[in-house]
Design an enzyme around this catalytic site. Structure first.
Site, PDB file in Angstrom:
ATOM      1  CB  ILE B  91      -0.738   0.302   1.475  1.00 50.16           C
ATOM      2  CG1 ILE B  91      -1.325  -1.493   1.474  1.00 50.16           C
ATOM      3  CG2 ILE B  91      -1.837   1.351   1.098  1.00 50.16           C
ATOM      4  CD1 ILE B  91      -1.714  -2.019   2.964  1.00 50.16           C
ATOM      5  CB  CYS B  92       1.375   4.215  -2.515  1.00 48.62           C
ATOM      6  SG  CYS B  92       2.479   5.296  -2.290  1.00 48.62           S
ATOM      7  CG  LEU B  93      -2.793   5.487   3.262  1.00 47.61           C
ATOM      8  CD1 LEU B  93      -3.245   6.577   3.040  1.00 47.61           C
ATOM      9  CD2 LEU B  93      -3.218   4.766   4.267  1.00 47.61           C
TER      10      LEU B  93
END
Ligand SMILES: [Zn+2]
Ligand SMILES: [Zn+2]
Ligand SMILES: [Zn+2]
Ligand SMILES: [Zn+2]
Ligand SMILES: [Zn+2]
Ligand SMILES: [Zn+2]
Lengths: 478, 202
Positions: B91-93
């Protein structure tokens, strides 16, 4: 003559205060010959080499001024200055307009004030009841243990001036005094030391007038008025670099060109590897010859043939006006050729420039060794009364000048590689060829110097530096 | 596991279990094998998104230095989303990276992930192929994402899926047996059968 002596003394003093002076290089090798246009040197650049203490003083002066102008603690002033890249004028202007907003933009005050935490003495990070909760302007409060752990994690990750608050969605950054007081209370002296080193580095890197010397393990900090693409010679570690981009100095190429070139070289390193040969065969008698010096003018020890290391052509064609070895001859019909042929041509073109770039790099290293050898020989000669130390000094100067000229020459190749075809490029290639031939001529003579070749070498020094300056003056964008 | 981390996680469990979101079956949190360092999360695909009604399982690893460092979270359920890798579930968060704050909790993380499913950020992509489709063919993106939700996350089926299943079947008949690769190939190539076939060939 009188004036020259005074100037010399100045130079010695300059060494002490580490001013970036290039006087030596531009002093006439022979006092009888006068240069008229040296004052228009496009590379000249004023800078200072500072010690850590001096940098601290410089930063503290800004901090003190800031504390007086707007009423904040030194720690907050530092944070503010850092977040505004030490631009005091901008801070003062914004302060006059809207002091509240300035503190928010400077990450000292929160954009929205935190709601009070429901349970009184509970630290929401560790979920424990504690006696005291601590915090800064944003009113997020946590226990000392949690703050300390937070700082430890951040500092060990290399974060210093950018350590944030532990509160959710909080934009406030932690001022130095708060971090240090927590670390002190928890006896974290090693961490505290590390933190201070990191913040110092961070301040320097955000400062528009300062740059760390990129030399290995060098702690020198360079100060100049503005980040221009000019040459800095670090007196401490002898690294030469560009004040704008911090990598090896690269005139006549600009910062973007050299970055592009270095990335290309790294990407294509495997293709280029095979050409970095240290031996080649003599084109006449085929005996294997190793290149041991920096000079491209090779003389076969077996058959005496003079040839060029780069193109293996006859050297006699290189000494004249028609020195063409540095010039890449593009296939004029390439646009009509197949895609495959175009790709091959593109690679050929790159390898041509890369080979010359890499060869000069290699020569620079070899000539450095050669100069050490020469220094030893001079010592021997002086001991055996073959001339005095002063008699031989010209040779050291010649070596130093050669290094500088070859260095510029090396960086003409990436410059030429990205140049568009046309009259400008032709002029550039002409001047490059002129410099190329003068550099090799000087290199050849230095490697074979005797006492009575001084006059010859000094003439060549004069020629080579003139050619270098002509090219740099014409093509260095300032 | 450090003392702080353990106390915190236990506290967070209670917090999540008592929360409204759990009552509404929006999020779930349970330990993997009685161990507080490795947890399993679950979020329900939010309404008005291609993920609506899907059940998404998350793998959550609590680092030794929690909560001073963020938990490591990835999707176990395959999902078609610009900020989540369609292959690994990474995940890119921002709050799982440098925008993490120690006062945040696993509940914050789960709710943020749900918000991410509602509002993708294609300019900060984790999966470049998905992000490109999201920008250039928003319609195809939506139907692909809901197809993935149907296949992998038990989301409801719709009309469009018949066409997709037909293409999957055609690829299978050509000898491409691995279902996930077929879905990935067709999804990546905007459901162009010819392009997907070339994509699958070695
Ligand atoms: Zn605490
Ligand atoms: Zn805060
Ligand atoms: Zn240095
Ligand atoms: Zn530069
Ligand atoms: Zn020979
Ligand atoms: Zn040649």
């Amino acid at each position: 003559m009188e004036e020259r002596k005074i100037k010399k003394m100045d130079d010695n003093e300059m060494e002490e205060c580490d001013m970036g002076s290039d006087e030596d290089y531009y002093n006439d090798p022979d006092p009888d010959v006068t240069h008229t246009d040296n004052d228009k040197d496009p590379e000249s650049f004023e800078y200072k080499i500072l010690e850590v203490v001096e940098v601290e003083m410089l930063l503290n002066t800004s901090v003190e001024t800031m504390c007086k102008t707007i009423d904040v603690s030194p720690s907050l002033a530092k944070l503010l200055l850092h977040n505004y890249s030490w631009n005091t004028q901008k801070i003062e202007a914004e302060y006059r307009q809207n002091p509240e907003q300035l503190l928010i933009n400077g990450k000292i005050k929160p954009s929205k004030i935190a709601k009070g935490v429901s349970r009184k003495n509970e630290c929401i990070v560790c979920a424990q009841e504690v006696d005291t909760l601590l915090g800064v302007e944003c009113r997020h409060r946590f226990c000392e243990t949690c703050w300390c752990q937070h700082f430890e994690v951040q500092i060990l990750n290399g974060v210093s001036t950018a350590i944030g608050c532990m509160g959710t969605d909080c934009t406030v950054l932690m001022p130095e005094d708060f971090v240090l007081s927590i670390l002190r209370c928890r006896n974290q002296s090693k961490l505290s030391q590390q933190y201070q080193e990191l913040t110092f580095r961070s301040y320097v890197s955000n400062h528009p007038e300062l740059l760390y010397c990129p030399g290995p393990n060098c702690t020198a900090v360079i100060q100049a008025k503005a980040k221009e693409a000019k040459r800095v010679d670090c007196k401490k570690c002898k690294t030469t670099f560009c004040f704008k981009c911090g990598i090896d100095y690269h005139a006549p190429a600009d910062c973007d060109t050299i970055k592009k070139w270095l990335i290309k070289c790294a990407d294509d390193s495997e293709t280029a590897n095979y050409i970095s040969a240290h031996t080649k065969d003599c084109p006449k008698c085929q005996v294997c010859i190793e290149k041991d010096g920096g000079c491209n003018h090779m003389k076969c020890k077996k058959c005496g043939h003079d040839f060029c290391w780069m193109c293996l052509g006859d050297w006699s064609a290189h000494g004249s006006e028609y020195y063409e070895c540095s010039k890449y001859k593009e296939n004029p019909n390439i646009a009509n050729e197949s895609e495959h042929a175009q790709a091959r041509e593109a690679l050929k073109k790159y390898l041509f420039y890369f080979e010359r770039w890499a060869n000069h790099d290699n020569s620079l290293r070899k000539e450095k060794d050669k100069m050490k050898e020469i220094a030893k020989q001079i010592e021997e000669k002086v001991t055996t009364k073959d001339g005095t130390w002063i008699d031989w000094q010209y040779l050291n100067k010649a070596g130093e000048l050669l290094r500088r000229c070859r260095y510029t020459l090396q960086y003409t190749y990436p410059y030429a590689y990205y140049m568009l075809k046309g009259a400008r490029k032709e002029l550039f290639e002409y001047q490059q060829a002129q410099l190329e031939s003068a550099v090799e001529a000087l290199s050849y003579d230095i490697e074979r110097a005797v006492l009575d070749s001084r006059g010859d070498i000094e003439n060549k020094m004069d020629v080579v530096e003139k050619r270098r300056l002509t090219l740099v003056r014409e093509f260095l964008v300032t | 596991m450090s003392n702080i981390a353990l106390t915190r996680i236990q506290r967070e469990f209670k917090e999540v279990i008592k929360s409204d979101e759990v009552k509404n079956c929006q999020i779930k949190l349970e330990p993997f094998e009685d161990n507080f360092t490795h947890l399993k999360g679950e979020i329900i695909g939010p309404p008005d998104t291609p993920y609506q009604g899907g059940k998404y399982t998350l793998d959550i690893v609590i680092p030794e230095t929690y909560p001073f460092n963020p938990p490591k979270v990835k999707f176990l359920t395959k999902i078609w989303h610009p900020n989540i890798s369609s292959q690994t579930g990474a995940i890119c968060l921002d709050i799982l990276k440098d925008q993490w704050a120690a006062a945040m909790t696993l509940r914050t993380v789960l709710l943020s992930l749900q918000a991410l499913m509602s509002a993708a950020e294609p300019d900060d992509p984790q999966d470049a192929v998905v992000a490109t489709q999201f920008k250039q063919h928003p319609e195809i993106f939506r139907s692909t994402a809901s197809f993935w939700a149907y296949v992998y996350a038990e989301a409801p089926r719709n009309e469009k899926m018949k066409e997709y299943e037909e293409k999957l079947k055609q690829l299978q008949e050509m000898g491409f047996h691995e279902k996930n690769s077929r879905i990935t190939a067709l999804s990546s190539k905007n459901w162009d059968l010819q392009a997907a076939m070339e994509f699958l060939l070695p």
